[in-house]
Motif scaffolding. Structure first.
Motif, PDB file in Angstrom:
ATOM      1  N   UNK A 149       0.829  -1.208   0.000  1.00  0.00           N
ATOM      2  CA  UNK A 149       0.000   0.000   0.000  1.00  0.00           C
ATOM      3  C   UNK A 149       0.862   1.257   0.000  1.00  0.00           C
ATOM      4  N   UNK A 150       2.069   1.199   0.589  1.00  0.00           N
ATOM      5  CA  UNK A 150       2.940   2.368   0.600  1.00  0.00           C
ATOM      6  C   UNK A 150       3.459   2.744  -0.773  1.00  0.00           C
ATOM      7  N   UNK A 178      -1.131  -4.089   4.056  1.00  0.00           N
ATOM      8  CA  UNK A 178      -1.052  -4.450   5.469  1.00  0.00           C
ATOM      9  C   UNK A 178      -1.250  -3.258   6.400  1.00  0.00           C
ATOM     10  N   UNK A 179      -1.649  -2.135   5.834  1.00  0.00           N
ATOM     11  CA  UNK A 179      -2.067  -1.008   6.653  1.00  0.00           C
ATOM     12  C   UNK A 179      -0.969  -0.110   7.177  1.00  0.00           C
ATOM     13  N   UNK A 184       4.622   4.308   8.988  1.00  0.00           N
ATOM     14  CA  UNK A 184       3.525   5.257   8.837  1.00  0.00           C
ATOM     15  C   UNK A 184       2.227   4.523   8.499  1.00  0.00           C
ATOM     16  N   UNK A 185       1.200   4.616   9.344  1.00  0.00           N
ATOM     17  CA  UNK A 185      -0.086   3.998   9.011  1.00  0.00           C
ATOM     18  C   UNK A 185      -0.615   4.536   7.681  1.00  0.00           C
ATOM     19  N   UNK A 186      -1.193   3.645   6.898  1.00  0.00           N
ATOM     20  CA  UNK A 186      -1.665   4.041   5.566  1.00  0.00           C
ATOM     21  C   UNK A 186      -2.656   5.193   5.626  1.00  0.00           C
ATOM     22  N   UNK A 187      -3.514   5.195   6.624  1.00  0.00           N
ATOM     23  CA  UNK A 187      -4.517   6.250   6.738  1.00  0.00           C
ATOM     24  C   UNK A 187      -3.901   7.629   6.890  1.00  0.00           C
ATOM     25  N   UNK A 188      -2.635   7.690   7.290  1.00  0.00           N
ATOM     26  CA  UNK A 188      -1.971   8.983   7.487  1.00  0.00           C
ATOM     27  C   UNK A 188      -1.159   9.419   6.278  1.00  0.00           C
ATOM     28  N   UNK A 254       1.603   0.319  17.963  1.00  0.00           N
ATOM     29  CA  UNK A 254       1.165   0.094  19.347  1.00  0.00           C
ATOM     30  C   UNK A 254       0.875  -1.385  19.576  1.00  0.00           C
ATOM     31  N   UNK A 255       1.048  -1.872  20.812  1.00  0.00           N
ATOM     32  CA  UNK A 255       0.830  -3.293  21.104  1.00  0.00           C
ATOM     33  C   UNK A 255      -0.553  -3.789  20.707  1.00  0.00           C
ATOM     34  N   UNK A 256      -1.587  -2.948  20.870  1.00  0.00           N
ATOM     35  CA  UNK A 256      -2.936  -3.398  20.547  1.00  0.00           C
ATOM     36  C   UNK A 256      -3.122  -3.628  19.047  1.00  0.00           C
ATOM     37  N   UNK A 257      -2.377  -2.897  18.225  1.00  0.00           N
ATOM     38  CA  UNK A 257      -2.450  -3.096  16.781  1.00  0.00           C
ATOM     39  C   UNK A 257      -1.817  -4.435  16.404  1.00  0.00           C
TER      40      UNK A 257
END
Length: 308
Positions: A149-150, A178-179, A184-188, A254-257
């Motif tokens: 995606x990047x 993979x987001x 850098x998160x894709x949404x950003x 982040x760990x939750x991701x």
């Protein structure tokens, strides 16, 4: 394309050879991370832990006359193409028997009609050129290119899609979404969607949200046939998860991701769904990779004479 709400379904039973390949790739990648952790590898490497099912699903849809263009996260692509963990590990470790005599390393592999590169966006225009060559000289063959995606931040992607659409080329673009693009998160970093960007050039888009290799093949077989025989380029976008770091130990999520991704990992889901088949195959591939690591580690360094 956004990921659907979490629905963890029981994966169907896979063919033994598909499961063997999935597990080979998984344990190969884990072995690389272990070797790095023990200081036995130099340079860098980008593992595909969590994404193994993508090249495994595609392998039966691709033929020997097709070109495959891989990227920096391409070990699974190579192993699905050649089933040659010995040669690949020797290449990464710079040992005798290396695919490219140790000068390509983890990211830059050339073998037959397979090539990988660590340069973002480079493969797509080259694959487009290969598709043009195949259209003229080998009707029915196609060029398959893996990107992330990047990579949609590269202008060469859009130039390539424009020409592929204009010239009706047999080009299959596989997007492993993979987001996250490195850190850098894709949404950003990406506005809009991959689907809308492909459609802007008149290129078909098909989204995949499952890790079931049989279902993936069933969905893609007729679409890939149209790429081959009708010259209709296609973008296939996989919503997937990268379980490991970007490269070695540089995971900034982040760990939750990471936990969200692990809960959807095909490996754990399949182990629960088909315990007997999984246990046998997992142990066999774990042992196979361990033996390969022992063998390759004991080999002398690869030697390359550019004048030979």
């Amino acid at each position: 394309m956004t990921e659907p709400a979490a629905t963890l379904v029981r994966p169907p039973r896979a063919a033994d050879d598909d499961l063997d390949l999935l597990l080979l790739i998984r344990h190969f990648e884990l072995a690389l991370l272990d070797l790095f952790g023990r200081g036995e590898l130099n340079g860098t490497t980008h593992t595909c832990v969590g994404q193994e099912y993508i090249p495994v699903a595609l392998r039966r849809l691709l033929g020997e006359t097709d070109y495959v263009f891989s990227n920096h996260r391409g070990h699974g692509h190579y192993l699905a193409r050649f089933d040659d963990p010995e040669g690949l590990l020797a290449e990464i470790m710079g040992r005798e028997g290396a695919v490219c005599r140790g000068v390509g390393g983890s990211q830059h592999i050339l073998r037959d009609r397979y090539v990988s590169t660590g340069v973002q966006g480079e493969s797509l225009p080259v694959a487009t050129g290969a598709a043009l060559h195949l259209k003229r000289t080998a009707p029915g063959a196609l060029a398959c290119v893996y990107i992330g995606d990047g990579t949609w931040g590269e202008g060469a992607v859009y130039e390539a899609l424009n020409l592929a659409s204009l010239w009706r080329l047999p080009l299959l673009v596989v997007v492993e979404h993979n987001g996250i693009a490195q850190s850098t998160p894709t949404a950003r970093q990406m506005a809009g969607t991959v689907r809308s960007r492909a459609q802007a050039f008149g290129v078909r888009h098909h989204g995949i949200e499952t890790s079931d290799v049989n279902a993936i093949r069933h969905e893609l077989a007729p679409l890939v046939a149209e790429v081959r025989f009708e010259g209709r380029p296609l973008v296939v976008e996989f919503v997937t998860h990268r379980l490991g770091p970007h490269s070695k130990g540089d995971d900034t999520r982040p760990p939750e991701v990471v936990e969200h991704a692990r809960a959807r990992d095909w490996y754990g889901l399949y182990a629960v769904a088909h315990p007997e088949q999984f246990a046998r195959a997992d142990e066999a591939q774990r042992a196979r990779v361990a033996a390969i690591v022992q063998d390759v580690s004991a080999r002398p360094p690869s030697r390359w004479d550019p004048c030979a």
